[in-house]
Design an enzyme around this catalytic site. Structure first.
Site, PDB file in Angstrom:
ATOM      1  CG  HIS A 130      -3.591  -3.555   3.383  1.00 66.19           C
ATOM      2  ND1 HIS A 130      -2.547  -3.083   4.157  1.00 66.19           N
ATOM      3  CD2 HIS A 130      -4.217  -2.456   2.890  1.00 66.19           C
ATOM      4  CE1 HIS A 130      -2.548  -1.760   4.130  1.00 66.19           C
ATOM      5  NE2 HIS A 130      -3.550  -1.353   3.371  1.00 66.19           N
ATOM      6  CB  CYS A 184      -0.968  -0.036   1.180  1.00 66.13           C
ATOM      7  SG  CYS A 184      -2.368   1.095   0.971  1.00 66.13           S
ATOM      8  CD  GLU A 195      -1.150  -6.075   5.584  1.00 73.63           C
ATOM      9  OE1 GLU A 195      -1.177  -4.868   5.849  1.00 73.63           O
ATOM     10  OE2 GLU A 195      -0.862  -6.518   4.452  1.00 73.63           O
TER      11      GLU A 195
END
Length: 508
Positions: free
Chosen positions: A163, A78, A165
């Site tokens: 993202h 990002c 994660e």
């Protein structure tokens, strides 16, 4: 090891957690970490996290340019990707095509980072700026409906606009694993068996024949700390459990039985009378917390002195976790107060102990895995969080013995029914609150004017945000009937449907 440079994203901790779940050790440092410290840690790759700023803002966060001289693989996520694009001469701009929430990622170019990843998958977006033009030498690997350059690559440098994660990114864990294993050459060596062996050896060497004092609350963190220490130093551990009379029903007996099973000597202090006498007439929540904290220290100090006279205590053990360590050196700057265990803050000066924090490298889920490795029962490890001040902050208004008994019984019924219905492990936290209000009721032919109990159950991942649990009406009815029939002094039961925010999980 992978080193994560934190640019202030709310998801930064998840990057390290996802990698560790794959058996790859990862640490987090602020984006302004010196190049010397980065070199000392000897990472095999760097990840630049997301962040709330814009790369073209005057005060935009920027790491040392020397990170590019280390010749390490780099992955920007990002904001991290946008920083890479800007640094190497590409164009990042604020447009009206912002992306928040789920989006479809479509891979358009083969890459080692996408090995074994589906061509199309759901990913999580959270950005207002986007890459308009790539720097020279970079290639687009994937796109989304609003981001033509959703993943990019140039030799050992990669960028992801989404993202990976976040759990909503379907293939995110695999992508991070590919970067660590296939690009950086990491190995899957991280796990709690390895950690336990390494940490016990370190503790033995550091402590030698000295004494260690450990406050045990009955919670997961302090129990795991005590167990790890006892395995390392045996009877040089002095575990102290203060019973302040504000525990759940049968809590003291459960803690004592647990430590007996673990073969760890436990010094139990019965301090119920002194705690209740000091809380008499006190209704204000923060004052209750303050009194409980100060009284705990007094009781703990008294017990510590007894052992100190028998032989000097050199160390104090605390259950500090990795999120506490990260917060103390976050991009917001060092915290004024590093979060510590609620029971051991503000100790008197004579307790000039050296601090031991065996869990400071671990996340909460890893602490539970470590506990399992050490032989602590799964039922105990998966118990819901319980506040340090205990039931005092779940009794609105003044605390008394009769109110404690009333709340203990109601709470016991609620938890028992959750377990019977196989719901206990599906909610993050559940408990009862004794409201400081009476209401009119009818029992048989008689009018009653008695206490109301509030049931609280929430779903969460870390407690920072939470939503109330959708429990079936028939289940709530069963709990309500049992409480009003079995607990003297309760004639009304309500269910709290407030999420966090705007409310907090606890009422006080």
């Amino acid at each position: 090891m992978i080193l994560v440079l934190d640019f202030g994203s709310q998801y930064t901790q998840l990057i390290a957690r996802r990698l560790r779940e794959s058996g790859i050790y990862a640490e987090i440092v602020p984006f302004f970490e010196s190049i010397e410290n980065i070199q000392k840690k000897a990472p095999k790759g760097l990840i630049l996290s997301g962040g709330p700023a814009s790369v073209y803002a005057k005060d935009a966060y920027k790491p040392s340019k020397k990170i590019f001289d280390l010749d390490l693989p780099i992955l920007g996520i990002c904001y991290g990707m946008q920083y890479l694009v800007d640094f190497f001469g590409g164009v990042v701009a604020c447009t009206n095509e912002q992306e928040f929430g789920k989006a479809i990622l479509e891979i358009t170019q083969d890459s080692v980072i996408f090995e074994g990843v589906k061509i199309k998958s759901l990913v999580w977006m959270s950005h207002m700026d986007k890459v308009i033009e790539l720097p020279k030498g970079f290639t687009t690997l994937a796109k989304s409906p609003n981001s033509p350059h959703c993943a990019i690559e140039n030799a050992k440098i990669f960028g992801l606009q989404f993202h990976p994660e976040v759990i909503q990114s379907e293939e995110g864990g695999k992508i991070l694993e590919n970067f660590a294993l296939l690009v950086c050459g990491c190995e899957k060596t991280w796990g709690m068996q390895h950690f336990a062996q390494k940490e016990m050896a370190r503790l033995k060497e550091k402590i030698a024949n000295a004494k260690v004092l450990c406050a045990v609350s009955g919670g997961v963190d302090s129990t795991v700390v005590a167990t790890l220490l006892h395995r390392a130093i045996k009877d040089n551990l002095i575990a102290v459990f203060v019973d302040h009379g504000l525990l759940r029903k049968n809590e003291k007996e459960k803690v004592q039985a647990m430590f007996k099973d673990l073969q760890i000597p436990l010094n139990t202090i019965d301090a119920k009378e002194i705690f209740l006498s000091k809380l008499k007439g006190v209704s204000e929540p923060e004052l209750k917390r303050k009194i409980i904290g100060e009284t705990f220290i007094e009781a703990f100090e008294k017990e510590a002195k007894k052992h100190h006279l028998k032989g000097k205590i050199e160390f104090l053990a605390q259950g500090t976790l990795y999120p506490d360590v990260i917060e103390s050196v976050s991009v917001k700057g060092p915290s004024k107060v590093i979060k510590t265990h609620h029971n051991v803050g503000g100790l008197p000066e004579w307790m000039d102990f050296k601090l031991i924090e065996p869990l400071r490298e671990l996340f909460k889920d890893e602490v539970r895995l470590l506990g399992k490795e050490l032989g602590i029962s799964q039922d105990f490890l998966m118990r819901h969080p319980f506040p340090g001040p205990g039931l005092a902050i779940r009794i609105l208004g003044e605390v008394s013995e009769s109110k404690i008994r009333c709340l203990q019984e109601a709470d016991f019924i609620f938890i028992e029914e959750l377990k019977k219905a196989n719901l206990y492990d599906k909610v993050w936290q559940a408990f009862c609150v004794l409201l400081n209000v009476n209401s009119v009721g009818v029992m048989g032919d008689n009018r009653t004017y008695e206490n109301a109990i509030c049931l609280r159950a929430v779903n969460a991942s870390d407690g920072m945000t939470a939503s109330f649990s959708f429990l079936e009406h028939s289940f709530l009815e069963k709990v309500s009937n049992r409480i009003t029939n079995e607990v003297s002094g309760i004639n009304r039961v309500v269910y709290d449907i407030t999420s966090k925010p705007p409310g907090t999980i606890e009422w006080e």
